[in-house]
Design an enzyme around this catalytic site. Structure first.
Site, PDB file in Angstrom:
ATOM      1  NE  ARG A 117      29.386  89.574  48.554  1.00 48.28           N
ATOM      2  CZ  ARG A 117      28.705  89.783  47.430  1.00 48.28           C
ATOM      3  NH1 ARG A 117      29.343  89.917  46.272  1.00 48.28           N
ATOM      4  NH2 ARG A 117      27.391  89.878  47.448  1.00 48.28           N
ATOM      5  CG  LEU A 152      19.620  91.591  44.039  1.00 47.12           C
ATOM      6  CD1 LEU A 152      20.305  92.710  44.797  1.00 47.12           C
ATOM      7  CD2 LEU A 152      20.523  90.375  43.953  1.00 47.12           C
ATOM      8  CG  HIS A 168      23.021  91.511  48.761  1.00 48.89           C
ATOM      9  ND1 HIS A 168      22.050  90.814  48.071  1.00 48.89           N
ATOM     10  CD2 HIS A 168      24.167  91.411  48.014  1.00 48.89           C
ATOM     11  CE1 HIS A 168      22.579  90.309  46.961  1.00 48.89           C
ATOM     12  NE2 HIS A 168      23.864  90.641  46.908  1.00 48.89           N
ATOM     13  CD  GLN A 196      27.653  93.810  49.949  1.00 49.99           C
ATOM     14  OE1 GLN A 196      27.406  92.824  49.253  1.00 49.99           O
ATOM     15  NE2 GLN A 196      28.776  94.486  49.835  1.00 49.99           N
ATOM     16  CG  PHE A 207      29.713  94.388  39.111  1.00 45.99           C
ATOM     17  CD1 PHE A 207      28.781  94.494  38.098  1.00 45.99           C
ATOM     18  CD2 PHE A 207      29.433  93.545  40.174  1.00 45.99           C
ATOM     19  CE1 PHE A 207      27.590  93.785  38.142  1.00 45.99           C
ATOM     20  CE2 PHE A 207      28.252  92.822  40.238  1.00 45.99           C
ATOM     21  CZ  PHE A 207      27.324  92.948  39.217  1.00 45.99           C
ATOM     22  NE  ARG A 251      26.848  94.806  45.504  1.00 43.50           N
ATOM     23  CZ  ARG A 251      26.756  93.504  45.259  1.00 43.50           C
ATOM     24  NH1 ARG A 251      26.867  92.626  46.235  1.00 43.50           N
ATOM     25  NH2 ARG A 251      26.556  93.080  44.023  1.00 43.50           N
ATOM     26  CG  HIS A 264      22.408  94.933  46.555  1.00 39.07           C
ATOM     27  ND1 HIS A 264      21.808  95.772  45.647  1.00 39.07           N
ATOM     28  CD2 HIS A 264      23.267  94.159  45.845  1.00 39.07           C
ATOM     29  CE1 HIS A 264      22.289  95.518  44.440  1.00 39.07           C
ATOM     30  NE2 HIS A 264      23.175  94.547  44.530  1.00 39.07           N
ATOM     31  CD  GLU A 281      27.488  96.410  42.303  1.00 37.92           C
ATOM     32  OE1 GLU A 281      27.089  96.182  43.453  1.00 37.92           O
ATOM     33  OE2 GLU A 281      28.687  96.508  41.998  1.00 37.92           O
TER      34      GLU A 281
END
Lengths: 239, 556
Positions: free
Chosen positions: B371, B238, B336, B226, B112, B272, B228, B241
């Protein structure tokens, strides 16, 4: 795109009976049925009431009866319905609270009756319980269920037998029966081996047609039937 | 009067995790404005992080998280999360979460963004859904009382102690006082403030943040929002990821993998904030396609996509009419996650005795200025559990505190006044303007001028909010009333976000100031604390806890 939304309305303090109200709408291309309902609520009539949350087909809030079929309002493109008139009603056979909002209590009571949790008799290991990808695949389809109640609303056996667990709850039972980590399969099979359990299913497949996640509850229920028979035979063999 | 030892507000993963922790020890109830299974935790797709591999370590996870946070996260809290995370994940597995497996039968992990090791456990691309359902199932097993479709109108505070809430039963329209020895806010994020540009579902309206803020508690680090990198243009939906974790590329109009210019080492799996800025830069410089860049997963093949990214595929087909097996999907950055929130300690305690917070509505702070993907689900279960433990201990040691007089009558009057207003502006037009303002003025790239304009615009919307009118006069299931109350919450929080961002004159993590493009550790390695006052948000600043890792240049 120009369409007419014909929406079932019912406000308990005011209306004796539900009725339909038409809203001619101008919607952008690719608009969903939920977009249409929002446009009505935002611009025309703020009292139009419906449930929605994630608007991406994962939370299960917005199952409705749309042009004679079960859909989630959020992932149903208005264009895909290929109709000038979009008729939106609440899930049939559930008590209407207001407009498109139904009482989900009976549905969730049956969910709870299905013992919908992993049960084990051995203490858990320090790390994970091992499970092969093949073992996991056995219940992969069932974990996609979003508990939207479309199948439950569509099942004629549910309409006629208020005690019947119904397709969603039985799918949940099979999800755990087929999970290699669960250790109370016999108890689960006993739970469904009766007139209000698997034997009430007459393989009508309405549940499968209704499911917006393309799950096949009828198949799960037939697997449960086979396993209950096997359980009975083993019991009989042992005398 | 309704009364419980502990009342949990919000039934996403953090709230339910807290409740199942408390259930054997004290009388706990959960209250949620949506049925628990409709909570937004269920929309989390990609996975949950923990150092489980034999070559991995919690220290490595901690370092990645600290660096990902651009050194703003409190390192004592991050250490707890990374150290305790593996055990919490094993516990979730024991409860029944159907995690994907390796051929050896252990938990599979995928790479990730921003992580130096494949440490993201997953359930295909429906990880949040699977965890939420498992947690709800276990909540039912524990027999926890759930007040479904109830909305908290205000916190009850008497003699400096939180002693319950006043809540609206949405179905009946009745307003009830609810007493408790401890209240846990677990109401999730505030993404809908960026109305029309957020991945968040309709319920993510910052209710708990606004309730705490109005009760005099500080909201911490709210400027860190954040975005995304892979959301659909039409509706902000969404795409996980996981699509990049499984090997997907991002391309510009020329077909170039543009991340090579921004993060040559980590490429698409940079954090991100870095990827979202790179995308926006490409789009702004004219190298986008119709306001988007392209997510390319064609080379992964149908088998991998169907097995590991089935939801991504279905969402792209349903909402963008593109099959990612065959075609590239246009995506752009969308709001996000809310890194900031109600300031808590590592046990979820706020500065108000009796009040706790956990999950996205809280700021512990483990996410800092940015994050990492896979760390939010982890935060919910680690700090949900810890907050449950702390609240249960408090409940065991104390009796029910006194409940204030007149608070229910005031709530009833407020609701009646709002519902009685015959004419007035529509909620929807204010909401639309709020979303436009926040994305345009308080978005990915920020300047003093734009932030000032944004703050002014939100203040003007707050003025107009006092004159909205409602058409639904029914007490039964009045979703318009709920929407009006939610809008009030969002505007309060939006003002805090805009002003916090205006005041922070540096660039760190998700907060990027074109007029102050560098990180400034001398002046700004500190937490923003926004307090409510009659003149609007009043800012104070607090220290960042730095333990193992001194701030370094952040490069990927």
């Amino acid at each position: 795109m120009q369409v007419v939304f014909k929406v079932q309305r019912y406000q308990p303090e005011r209306d004796g009976q539900p009725y339909f109200q038409s809203f001619p709408l101008e919607l952008p291309e690719r608009a969903t049925v939920l977009d249409g309902l929002h446009q009505i609520k935002d611009e025309r009539d703020g009292s139009l009431s419906f449930r929605r949350s994630c608007r991406s087909a994962i939370c299960g809030s917005c199952a409705m009866y749309i042009n004679g079929a079960y859909h989630l309002a959020c992932n149903t493109g208005v264009e895909t319905l290929k109709a000038q008139e979009i008729v939106v009603s609440p899930l049939p056979h559930l008590r209407v609270i207001k407009d498109l909002i139904v009482d989900m209590q009976p549905f969730f009571e049956k969910f709870e009756r299905a013992l919908p949790y992993l049960m084990t008799t051995t203490p858990p290991p320090e790390r994970e319980r091992l499970q092969s990808p093949e073992q996991r695949r056995a219940f992969e389809e069932m974990i996609n269920c979003i508990q939207c109640a479309a199948c439950y609303s569509a099942c004629p056996m549910v309409w006629t037998d208020p005690q019947y667990l119904g397709p969603a709850a039985l799918t949940k039972v099979y999800r755990f029966v087929s999970d290699s980590r669960d250790e109370v399969g016999r108890q689960r099979l006993a739970l469904v081996d009766n007139d209000h359990g698997v034997w009430r299913c007459h393989t009508i497949f309405n549940c499968h047609i209704a499911c917006p996640k393309n799950i096949n509850p009828t198949w799960s229920i037939q697997q449960l039937k086979r396993k209950t028979i096997a359980r009975r035979l083993r019991f009989w063999e042992r005398g | 009067m309704l009364s419980h030892d502990v009342l949990v507000v919000g039934a996403g993963l953090a709230g339910m995790r807290a409740a199942v922790e408390i259930a054997p020890k004290a009388d706990v109830a959960v209250l949620s404005k949506v049925h628990p299974l409709r909570s937004h935790s269920g929309a989390a797709q990609g996975g949950i992080n923990a150092a489980l591999g034999s070559n991995d370590s919690w220290e490595a996870h901690m370092f990645d998280t600290v660096k990902g946070s651009d050194y703003l996260g409190d390192q004592d809290a991050i250490e707890i999360m990374c150290q305790e995370g593996p055990q919490d994940i094993y516990q979730m597995e024991h409860l029944g979460v159907p995690f994907n497996r390796t051929s050896q039968g252990t938990l599979a992990q995928r790479p990730f963004g921003g992580s130096g090791f494949p440490r993201t456990c997953f359930v295909a691309d429906i990880t949040g859904h699977a965890m939420l359902h498992t947690m709800y199932e276990y909540l039912k097993r524990r027999g926890v009382r759930v007040y479904e479709e109830w909305l908290v109108l205000s916190l009850a505070v008497e003699e400096g102690v939180c002693c319950g809430v006043v809540a609206l039963d949405i179905a009946s329209g009745q307003i009830h006082p609810m007493r408790a020895k401890a209240v846990i806010l677990a109401t999730g994020g505030a993404g809908r403030i960026y109305w029309g540009y957020s991945t968040n579902g309709h319920a993510s309206t910052g209710d708990g943040m606004a309730l705490a803020y109005r009760a005099g508690l500080p909201l911490m680090d709210m400027e860190f929002v954040q975005f995304h990198p892979t959301t659909l243009k039409a509706n902000g939906i969404l795409l996980s990821e996981g699509a990049r974790g499984e090997g997907g590329y991002l391309r510009n109009a020329a077909g170039e993998r543009f991340m090579a210019h921004y993060a040559s080492e980590r490429m698409e799996l940079a954090p991100r904030d870095v990827v979202a800025r790179a995308e926006q830069q490409e789009i702004d410089d004219g190298r986008g396609v119709d306001g988007c860049v392209l997510l390319d997963t064609r080379h992964l093949g149908e088998k991998v996509i169907q097995e590991r990214l089935p939801q991504v595929r279905q969402l792209a087909v349903d909402f963008a009419q593109v099959d990612p097996v065959k075609n590239m999907v246009p995506v752009r950055p969308g709001q996000h996650y809310t890194m900031g929130g109600i300031k808590t300690d590592a046990w979820g305690a706020t500065s108000l005795p009796g009040l706790y917070a956990a999950g996205e509505c809280a700021c512990v702070s483990v996410q800092g200025a940015n994050r990492l993907g896979g760390n939010s689900l982890l935060e919910t279960i680690v700090f949900g559990r810890r907050t449950g433990q702390a609240a249960a201990s408090l409940a065991a040691a104390n009796g029910l505190p006194p409940f204030p007089q007149g608070i229910v009558a005031k709530a009833e009057t407020d609701v009646r006044t709002l519902m009685a207003r015959e004419s007035g502006e529509r909620i929807a037009s204010l909401r639309y303007e709020m979303g436009q303002t926040m994305m345009d003025k308080v978005g990915i790239f920020r300047t003093r001028e734009r932030l000032s304009q944004g703050w002014e615009a939100i203040r003007a919307l707050r003025e107009r909010y006092s004159k909205i009118g409602l058409q639904d006069k029914s007490r039964t299931f009045n979703t318009e009333l709920v929407a009006a109350l939610e809008l009030g919450h969002m505007l309060d929080v939006a003002e805090v976000i805009a002003l916090s961002a205006l005041q922070r004159e540096e660039s760190r993590g998700s907060h990027f100031r074109r007029d102050f493009p560098e990180r400034d550790d001398v002046n700004w390695l500190k937490h923003t604390l926004a307090f409510s006052s009659d003149e609007g948000p009043h800012m104070e600043y607090g220290d960042v806890v730095v333990t193992r890792f001194k701030p370094e240049v952040r490069k990927y």
